[in-house]
Design an enzyme around this catalytic site. Structure first.
Site, PDB file in Angstrom:
ATOM      1  N   GLU A  81       0.959  -1.327   0.027  1.00 51.12           N
ATOM      2  CA  GLU A  81      -0.043  -0.089   0.067  1.00 51.12           C
ATOM      3  C   GLU A  81       0.911   1.356  -0.110  1.00 51.12           C
ATOM      4  O   GLU A  81       2.083   1.196   0.335  1.00 51.12           O
ATOM      5  CB  GLU A  81      -0.891   0.030   1.237  1.00 51.12           C
ATOM      6  CG  GLU A  81      -1.712   1.181   1.715  1.00 51.12           C
ATOM      7  CD  GLU A  81      -2.764   1.249   0.628  1.00 51.12           C
ATOM      8  OE1 GLU A  81      -2.677   1.435  -0.497  1.00 51.12           O
ATOM      9  OE2 GLU A  81      -4.020   1.283   0.885  1.00 51.12           O
ATOM     10  N   ASP A  82       0.288   2.379  -0.460  1.00 49.46           N
ATOM     11  CA  ASP A  82       1.091   3.578  -0.515  1.00 49.46           C
ATOM     12  C   ASP A  82       1.267   4.144   0.732  1.00 49.46           C
ATOM     13  O   ASP A  82       2.382   4.763   1.526  1.00 49.46           O
ATOM     14  CB  ASP A  82       0.690   4.565  -1.734  1.00 49.46           C
ATOM     15  CG  ASP A  82      -0.671   4.741  -1.524  1.00 49.46           C
ATOM     16  OD1 ASP A  82      -1.543   4.323  -0.747  1.00 49.46           O
ATOM     17  OD2 ASP A  82      -1.226   5.642  -2.399  1.00 49.46           O
TER      18      ASP A  82
ATOM     19  N   ASP B  69      -3.721   5.745   6.449  1.00 46.91           N
ATOM     20  CA  ASP B  69      -3.973   6.974   6.975  1.00 46.91           C
ATOM     21  C   ASP B  69      -4.937   6.586   8.232  1.00 46.91           C
ATOM     22  O   ASP B  69      -4.712   6.163   9.334  1.00 46.91           O
ATOM     23  CB  ASP B  69      -4.754   8.142   6.144  1.00 46.91           C
ATOM     24  CG  ASP B  69      -5.089   9.261   6.665  1.00 46.91           C
ATOM     25  OD1 ASP B  69      -4.477   9.891   7.627  1.00 46.91           O
ATOM     26  OD2 ASP B  69      -5.672  10.100   5.890  1.00 46.91           O
TER      27      ASP B  69
ATOM     28  N   PHE C 163      -0.984  16.233   3.904  1.00 44.52           N
ATOM     29  CA  PHE C 163      -1.612  15.854   2.657  1.00 44.52           C
ATOM     30  C   PHE C 163      -0.415  15.766   1.913  1.00 44.52           C
ATOM     31  O   PHE C 163       0.202  16.819   1.290  1.00 44.52           O
ATOM     32  CB  PHE C 163      -2.668  16.327   2.055  1.00 44.52           C
ATOM     33  CG  PHE C 163      -3.450  15.694   1.112  1.00 44.52           C
ATOM     34  CD1 PHE C 163      -4.055  14.578   1.560  1.00 44.52           C
ATOM     35  CD2 PHE C 163      -2.928  15.677  -0.147  1.00 44.52           C
ATOM     36  CE1 PHE C 163      -4.780  13.588   0.455  1.00 44.52           C
ATOM     37  CE2 PHE C 163      -3.573  14.800  -1.198  1.00 44.52           C
ATOM     38  CZ  PHE C 163      -4.436  13.910  -0.983  1.00 44.52           C
ATOM     39  N   VAL C 164      -0.030  14.506   1.306  1.00 44.90           N
ATOM     40  CA  VAL C 164       1.324  14.435   0.537  1.00 44.90           C
ATOM     41  C   VAL C 164       1.052  13.808  -0.913  1.00 44.90           C
ATOM     42  O   VAL C 164      -0.119  13.070  -0.905  1.00 44.90           O
ATOM     43  CB  VAL C 164       2.319  13.422   1.430  1.00 44.90           C
ATOM     44  CG1 VAL C 164       2.962  13.940   2.432  1.00 44.90           C
ATOM     45  CG2 VAL C 164       1.764  12.143   1.468  1.00 44.90           C
TER      46      VAL C 164
ATOM     47  N   ARG D 228       0.893  11.942  -9.345  1.00 45.97           N
ATOM     48  CA  ARG D 228       1.575  10.552  -9.386  1.00 45.97           C
ATOM     49  C   ARG D 228       2.996  10.030  -9.684  1.00 45.97           C
ATOM     50  O   ARG D 228       3.669   9.349  -9.222  1.00 45.97           O
ATOM     51  CB  ARG D 228       0.638   9.453  -9.802  1.00 45.97           C
ATOM     52  CG  ARG D 228      -0.571   9.522  -8.920  1.00 45.97           C
ATOM     53  CD  ARG D 228      -1.433   7.905  -9.521  1.00 45.97           C
ATOM     54  NE  ARG D 228      -2.967   8.079  -9.499  1.00 45.97           N
ATOM     55  CZ  ARG D 228      -3.349   7.711  -8.175  1.00 45.97           C
ATOM     56  NH1 ARG D 228      -2.743   7.137  -7.316  1.00 45.97           N
ATOM     57  NH2 ARG D 228      -4.684   7.663  -8.194  1.00 45.97           N
TER      58      ARG D 228
HETATM   59  P1  IMP Z   1      -7.228   5.207   4.725  1.00 48.55           P
HETATM   60  O1  IMP Z   1      -8.458   4.483   4.521  1.00 48.55           O
HETATM   61  O2  IMP Z   1      -7.726   6.784   5.528  1.00 48.55           O
HETATM   62  O3  IMP Z   1      -6.153   4.668   5.678  1.00 48.55           O
HETATM   63  O4  IMP Z   1      -6.605   5.836   3.322  1.00 48.55           O
HETATM   64  C1  IMP Z   1      -6.045   5.184   2.562  1.00 48.55           C
HETATM   65  C2  IMP Z   1      -5.653   5.928   1.348  1.00 48.55           C
HETATM   66  O5  IMP Z   1      -6.192   7.173   1.506  1.00 48.55           O
HETATM   67  C3  IMP Z   1      -4.279   5.536   0.704  1.00 48.55           C
HETATM   68  O6  IMP Z   1      -4.316   4.540  -0.169  1.00 48.55           O
HETATM   69  C4  IMP Z   1      -4.452   6.817  -0.200  1.00 48.55           C
HETATM   70  O7  IMP Z   1      -4.996   6.558  -1.533  1.00 48.55           O
HETATM   71  C5  IMP Z   1      -5.362   7.843   0.419  1.00 48.55           C
HETATM   72  N1  IMP Z   1      -4.499   8.898   1.091  1.00 48.55           N
HETATM   73  C6  IMP Z   1      -4.426   9.071   2.507  1.00 48.55           C
HETATM   74  N2  IMP Z   1      -3.670  10.015   2.786  1.00 48.55           N
HETATM   75  C7  IMP Z   1      -3.165  10.536   1.568  1.00 48.55           C
HETATM   76  C8  IMP Z   1      -2.151  11.573   1.525  1.00 48.55           C
HETATM   77  O8  IMP Z   1      -1.633  12.162   2.293  1.00 48.55           O
HETATM   78  N3  IMP Z   1      -2.141  11.778   0.196  1.00 48.55           N
HETATM   79  C9  IMP Z   1      -2.633  10.977  -0.803  1.00 48.55           C
HETATM   80  N4  IMP Z   1      -3.303   9.986  -0.770  1.00 48.55           N
HETATM   81  C10 IMP Z   1      -3.900   9.528   0.467  1.00 48.55           C
HETATM   82 MG    MG Z   2      -4.051   4.061  -2.034  1.00 47.09          MG
END
Ligand code: IMP
Ligand code: MG
Length: 183
Positions: free
Chosen positions: A97-98, A101, A150-151, A163
């Site tokens: 995963e990238d 969050d 936010f990155v 990207r």
């Molecule tokens: P989560 O479900 O809140 O953990 O979010 C996961 C997804 O939100 C990641 O796979 C990203 O695609 C996106 N995301 C969360 N934070 C960022 C950020 O700072 N920049 C870009 N995408 C983000």
């Molecule tokens: Mg993602």
């Protein structure tokens, strides 16, 4: 540096060093086994390409596409848009995963994969942003822990852009519609 960024958070050389280290750890932990990397599209693409080059054990690649995000705010509702091509029954699965969050995407994905009887499932994330965590997910491999910003870049997008940047950067406030806040 791209004009829409206020800073570079993780430079290309630091990314390379961090990913090499992850690859060495993963190769040691899975020695003698066959690994199935499950990349979470689209954010994983650049990270996964570099990571897999640093993994020395036998490795299969598969992908899923999930959706939970619009703009800079996580909606918390996760859907599977594209599922795995192959069965993972009896396989050692490593999710790539990238960024984690809120953790809601990973919670959903872990649950979905565990119902398919893999031998093991672990998580490898390039970035961990623990300040907005809502669901406690067990992350085995983390590249970098980052603050609540936010990155973009190196696979991560804002409305599908940025990207392709070869580093991780923080977007300028005026390039983001509405500030990123934990909900
Ligand atoms: P989560 O479900 O809140 O953990 O979010 C996961 C997804 O939100 C990641 O796979 C990203 O695609 C996106 N995301 C969360 N934070 C960022 C950020 O700072 N920049 C870009 N995408 C983000
Ligand atoms: Mg993602």
């Amino acid at each position: 540096m791209h004009k829409d960024l206020e800073e570079i958070l993780i430079s290309t050389p630091r990314l390379n060093t961090g990913i090499k280290k992850l690859g060495r750890r993963i190769s040691a932990d899975y020695a003698g086994r066959t690994l199935t990397l499950v990349g979470v599209l689209k954010g994983c693409v650049l990270f996964m390409a570099d990571l897999v080059k640093n993994i020395s054990v036998e490795t299969r690649l598969d992908f899923m596409m999930l959706s939970s995000y619009s703009g800079t705010q996580s909606t918390g509702v996760v859907r599977t848009i594209l599922d795995l091509k192959d069965s993972i029954e009896g396989r050692d699965v490593l999710i790539v995963e990238d960024i984690v969050d809120s953790g809601l995407t990973m919670k959903y994905l872990l649950r979905s994969l565990k119902t398919r009887s893999p031998r093991s499932v672990e998580i490898c994330t390039l970035l961990d942003k623990p300040s907005c965590r809502k669901a406690n997910v067990p992350i085995k491999y983390t590249g970098f822990t980052i603050p609540n910003k936010f990155v973009v870049g190196y696979g991560l997008d804002y409305n599908e852009l940025y990207r392709n940047l070869p580093y991780i950067g923080v977007l300028k406030k005026d390039a983001v519609e509405g500030k990123k806040t934990c909900r």
